[in-house]
Design a protein around this motif. Structure first.
Motif, PDB file in Angstrom:
ATOM      1  N   LEU A  47       0.843  -1.197   0.000  1.00  0.00           N
ATOM      2  CA  LEU A  47       0.000   0.000   0.000  1.00  0.00           C
ATOM      3  C   LEU A  47       0.881   1.251   0.000  1.00  0.00           C
ATOM      4  O   LEU A  47       1.927   1.271   0.660  1.00  0.00           O
ATOM      5  CB  LEU A  47      -0.899   0.010   1.234  1.00  0.00           C
ATOM      6  N   PRO A  48       0.496   2.248  -0.784  1.00  0.00           N
ATOM      7  CA  PRO A  48      -0.815   2.450  -1.414  1.00  0.00           C
ATOM      8  C   PRO A  48      -0.950   1.937  -2.841  1.00  0.00           C
ATOM      9  O   PRO A  48      -1.995   2.122  -3.460  1.00  0.00           O
ATOM     10  CB  PRO A  48      -0.956   3.966  -1.394  1.00  0.00           C
ATOM     11  N   GLU A  49       0.091   1.302  -3.409  1.00  0.00           N
ATOM     12  CA  GLU A  49       0.050   0.934  -4.825  1.00  0.00           C
ATOM     13  C   GLU A  49      -1.153   0.049  -5.160  1.00  0.00           C
ATOM     14  O   GLU A  49      -1.750   0.170  -6.244  1.00  0.00           O
ATOM     15  CB  GLU A  49       1.353   0.221  -5.214  1.00  0.00           C
ATOM     16  N   ARG A  50      -1.562  -0.811  -4.243  1.00  0.00           N
ATOM     17  CA  ARG A  50      -2.649  -1.756  -4.528  1.00  0.00           C
ATOM     18  C   ARG A  50      -4.027  -1.108  -4.460  1.00  0.00           C
ATOM     19  O   ARG A  50      -5.028  -1.758  -4.779  1.00  0.00           O
ATOM     20  CB  ARG A  50      -2.586  -2.954  -3.567  1.00  0.00           C
ATOM     21  N   PHE A  51      -4.110   0.168  -4.089  1.00  0.00           N
ATOM     22  CA  PHE A  51      -5.393   0.869  -4.138  1.00  0.00           C
ATOM     23  C   PHE A  51      -5.844   1.108  -5.587  1.00  0.00           C
ATOM     24  O   PHE A  51      -7.036   1.261  -5.854  1.00  0.00           O
ATOM     25  CB  PHE A  51      -5.301   2.238  -3.455  1.00  0.00           C
ATOM     26  N   ALA A  52      -4.896   1.175  -6.500  1.00  0.00           N
ATOM     27  CA  ALA A  52      -5.188   1.603  -7.866  1.00  0.00           C
ATOM     28  C   ALA A  52      -6.252   0.725  -8.510  1.00  0.00           C
ATOM     29  O   ALA A  52      -6.224  -0.505  -8.403  1.00  0.00           O
ATOM     30  CB  ALA A  52      -3.912   1.582  -8.706  1.00  0.00           C
ATOM     31  N   GLY A  53      -7.206   1.380  -9.177  1.00  0.00           N
ATOM     32  CA  GLY A  53      -8.224   0.662  -9.930  1.00  0.00           C
ATOM     33  C   GLY A  53      -9.303   0.012  -9.104  1.00  0.00           C
ATOM     34  O   GLY A  53     -10.112  -0.761  -9.638  1.00  0.00           O
ATOM     35  N   ARG A  54      -9.364   0.309  -7.812  1.00  0.00           N
ATOM     36  CA  ARG A  54     -10.325  -0.351  -6.937  1.00  0.00           C
ATOM     37  C   ARG A  54     -11.450   0.600  -6.530  1.00  0.00           C
ATOM     38  O   ARG A  54     -11.195   1.747  -6.134  1.00  0.00           O
ATOM     39  CB  ARG A  54      -9.627  -0.860  -5.671  1.00  0.00           C
ATOM     40  N   ASP A  75      -4.720   8.093   6.617  1.00  0.00           N
ATOM     41  CA  ASP A  75      -3.921   9.207   6.119  1.00  0.00           C
ATOM     42  C   ASP A  75      -3.462   8.945   4.685  1.00  0.00           C
ATOM     43  O   ASP A  75      -3.594   9.812   3.808  1.00  0.00           O
ATOM     44  CB  ASP A  75      -2.731   9.420   7.048  1.00  0.00           C
ATOM     45  N   VAL A  76      -2.951   7.751   4.416  1.00  0.00           N
ATOM     46  CA  VAL A  76      -2.462   7.451   3.066  1.00  0.00           C
ATOM     47  C   VAL A  76      -3.635   7.195   2.121  1.00  0.00           C
ATOM     48  O   VAL A  76      -3.563   7.534   0.930  1.00  0.00           O
ATOM     49  CB  VAL A  76      -1.478   6.261   3.091  1.00  0.00           C
ATOM     50  N   TRP A  77      -4.726   6.635   2.625  1.00  0.00           N
ATOM     51  CA  TRP A  77      -5.889   6.387   1.767  1.00  0.00           C
ATOM     52  C   TRP A  77      -6.447   7.696   1.220  1.00  0.00           C
ATOM     53  O   TRP A  77      -6.744   7.799   0.038  1.00  0.00           O
ATOM     54  CB  TRP A  77      -6.959   5.637   2.554  1.00  0.00           C
ATOM     55  N   ARG A  78      -6.601   8.698   2.068  1.00  0.00           N
ATOM     56  CA  ARG A  78      -7.180   9.954   1.597  1.00  0.00           C
ATOM     57  C   ARG A  78      -6.300  10.603   0.532  1.00  0.00           C
ATOM     58  O   ARG A  78      -6.800  11.228  -0.404  1.00  0.00           O
ATOM     59  CB  ARG A  78      -7.424  10.917   2.751  1.00  0.00           C
ATOM     60  N   ARG A  79      -5.006  10.431   0.646  1.00  0.00           N
ATOM     61  CA  ARG A  79      -4.100  11.035  -0.335  1.00  0.00           C
ATOM     62  C   ARG A  79      -4.004  10.237  -1.632  1.00  0.00           C
ATOM     63  O   ARG A  79      -3.780  10.808  -2.701  1.00  0.00           O
ATOM     64  CB  ARG A  79      -2.705  11.201   0.278  1.00  0.00           C
ATOM     65  N   GLU A  80      -4.178   8.916  -1.552  1.00  0.00           N
ATOM     66  CA  GLU A  80      -3.844   8.064  -2.697  1.00  0.00           C
ATOM     67  C   GLU A  80      -5.030   7.296  -3.278  1.00  0.00           C
ATOM     68  O   GLU A  80      -4.866   6.599  -4.273  1.00  0.00           O
ATOM     69  CB  GLU A  80      -2.770   7.037  -2.271  1.00  0.00           C
TER      70      GLU A  80
END
Length: 593
Positions: A47-54, A75-80
């Motif tokens: 994470l956060p790379e695996r957030f992409a496309g979801r 914190d990282v979710w809101r940014r990424e």
């Protein structure tokens, strides 16, 4: 709660680090707890790379503790995060901290700022069960399970994309790292899930491998030479989700569904029959649980529903009219029942308090044992419906017709009213007109109210008496299989007679008064539990709430919406089974069997 248990599972060491009084381990690294979280759990789960496309990303955690890992994740979710995506978090904590303890810990990292504050502002309670925490500023929701780890994993119906395995050290807390626990983690994981932990203990490695994970050691953080990453093969399949929901019914069930569905980004239309009378339209109403001295799943359902409902009502401007309700004894055994309920750990500590007759008399003027329910409320249903339901479409839906992958709602002439991907029936007993096979029974109830007279405290006693904005409301009648909604003078008299048995002083003050009233039809189910879930293909139910709709509807609406979207429910599995409409699908037994 166990009176012998320590008041807090935390002690502060001389070096300023928080340490578990139960396990002897620290809550975060002495080097830098936030840096460790980012290195071990975020990086370890990709994470956060695996957030992409979801559109949805699901994170599970063993060991909520101070919330540090979750604050860092937020914190990282809101940014990424991708646009429109939702983060769903499931965490487990058998020994929850108080909010102030967590605040002292999180203050070490002011850079977490808003994420830490959002958690603290909605800090979950200590009652045993699931606690839902809304984090709208982060497009996230947290379900915290306050229970033992295996029980919590068995209760959750989700599948995580990432797991933070953050129990205390395996040497000090071996129960958290048993093979049984790691197998349950794997069973609650999506294809392609990743797990991360600070420990490379042999038992943990072997347990993860036995559960089907591949593992690898990675360079550790701080004084730890190594950490562990684990992953499952495969990839979570992309599942199309519905975009529009039609809700038939404009009472509290429909309003709660509308609120929950809009929070998930669904386009919602509520259809309210102009000739219908919702059972949740009185000036004020009680938010109280059904009490069960024996505990068990039914009691847990009402306790969790009460906590969720009162949290949401408190956040709705002008919705709460009064806080705390007294349940008066109506039989000799009730004093013992009240004492048993007060000991149940499914309620927040101190919120259920037995009162002896003297204390009850001082509070209310009734010389009988009572139970003071501090978490219960009196609310204004019209205010809640106005805030949650939005604009409604006034129409009578006579028929539902399949339309490709969705539904057309038709009026009595066969003309279309609207089309939606999915439909929810939330019209109480009126839902029988669309599905006569539903196990619902109509019950007519009339409430009475007047102005210029006040009750000392909201009370329930077989009947009930509660404040309005300018007077008192009491009732209600209970007439099975009646559907007429005319207001009757004889029912005002019946309500006054019931009031005289519970609160004779108040009844005497109301003698000779002119009463307003309202009659509505509730829907009850043979086993006295609601229907919340799927009814066929893309038709959903939230009905059969009986006299507890204000308590049950908010939580059960979130459960229904979660199920129709295929995301984790806020209800533990054993509680969702209680309300599953499919429980009535088995063929009836022959008479006499």
């Amino acid at each position: 709660m166990d009176p012998t248990a320590p008041s807090s599972p935390l002690v502060w060491r001389e070096d300023g680090l928080p340490q578990s009084s139960l396990y002897g381990d620290v809550y975060f690294s002495s080097v830098d707890g936030l840096a460790e979280t980012r290195a071990v759990f975020l990086q370890g789960c990709g994470l956060p790379e695996r957030f992409a496309g979801r559109n949805d990303f699901v994170v599970g955690e063993l060991g909520f503790g101070s919330g540090l890992n979750i604050a860092a994740l937020l914190d990282v979710w809101r940014r990424e995060k991708p646009d429109g995506a939702r983060l769903r978090i499931f965490s487990i904590e058998a020994h929850p901290l108080e909010r102030d303890e967590a605040a002292r810990i999180l203050a070490h990292w002011p850079e977490l700022g808003e994420a830490a504050q959002a958690l603290l502002d909605a800090w979950p309670g200590r009652a045993r069960g699931f606690h839902r925490v809304d984090l709208p500023a982060f497009d996230a929701v947290l379900d915290l399970a306050v229970m033992d780890v295996v029980e919590a994993l068995e209760a959750w119906d989700g599948a995580a994309d990432a797991w933070f395995l953050d129990g205390f050290s395996p040497a000090l807390n071996p129960a958290m790292w048993r093979e049984e626990v790691l197998a349950a983690v794997a069973a609650r994981s999506a294809p392609g899930a990743r797990a991360a932990t600070f420990t490379v203990a042999g038992a943990v490695r072997r347990g993860l491998q036995a559960a089907g994970f591949e593992i690898a050691k990675r360079p550790g953080f701080g004084r730890k030479r190594e950490r562990l990453e684990a992953w499952l093969s495969g990839e979570r399949p992309a599942v199309p989700r519905p975009q529009s929901l039609a809700i038939i019914g404009g009472g509290i069930a429909g309003a709660a569904l509308a609120r929950a569905a809009r929070a998930e980004g669904l386009a919602v239309t509520v259809i309210d029959d102009p000739d219908g009378v919702a059972a949740s339209g009185n000036p004020t109403g009680l938010v109280t649980p059904a009490l069960d001295a024996g505990g068990g799943p039914r009691a847990a359902l009402y306790a969790q529903a009460l906590a969720r409902a009162t949290t949401l009502y408190a956040a709705t401007p002008d919705a709460v009219v009064a806080q705390e309700v007294l349940q008066l004894a109506s039989a000799e055994r009730d004093a013992g029942r009240f004492a048993a309920v007060a000991e149940q750990n499914i309620f927040e500590p101190g919120t259920m308090t037995p009162l002896d007759p003297e204390a009850a008399h001082a509070r209310l003027g009734a010389s009988t044992p009572a139970l003071a329910m501090a978490g219960a409320q009196v609310v204004a249903p019209p205010t809640i419906r106005a805030a949650w339901i939005g604009e409604t479409l006034a129409a009578h839906v006579a028929r539902l017709e399949r339309d490709g992958h969705g539904w057309r709602l038709l009026d009595a002439t066969g003309a279309p009213i609207l089309r939606a991907d999915v439909v929810a029936l939330a019209g109480g007993a009126a839902s029988l007109s669309l599905d006569p096979t539903l196990p619902l029974r109509p019950v007519r109830g009339q409430a009475s109210w007047t102005t210029g007279v006040a009750t000392k405290a909201p009370a329930a006693f077989g009947g009930y008496a509660i404040p309005t904005r300018d007077g008192v409301l009491f009732g209600a009648t209970h007439d099975r299989d009646e559907t007429a909604t005319d207001v009757r003078g004889e029912d005002h008299a019946r309500n006054l007679a019931t009031l005289a048995k519970g609160l004779p002083d108040l009844a005497a003050r109301l003698e000779g008064k002119a009463f307003e009233g309202r009659a509505a039809v509730r829907a009850t189910v043979p086993d006295h539990l609601p229907l919340a879930g799927a009814r066929g293909d893309d038709v959903w139910l939230l009905t059969g709430l009986g006299s507890r709709g204000l308590c049950l509807a908010p939580l059960l609406a979130e459960h229904v919406v979660a199920r129709l979207l295929g995301v984790p429910s806020p209800l533990p599995r054993q509680l969702s089974h209680l309300v599953n409409p499919a429980r009535f699908d088995s063929p009836p037994q022959a008479a006499g069997v």
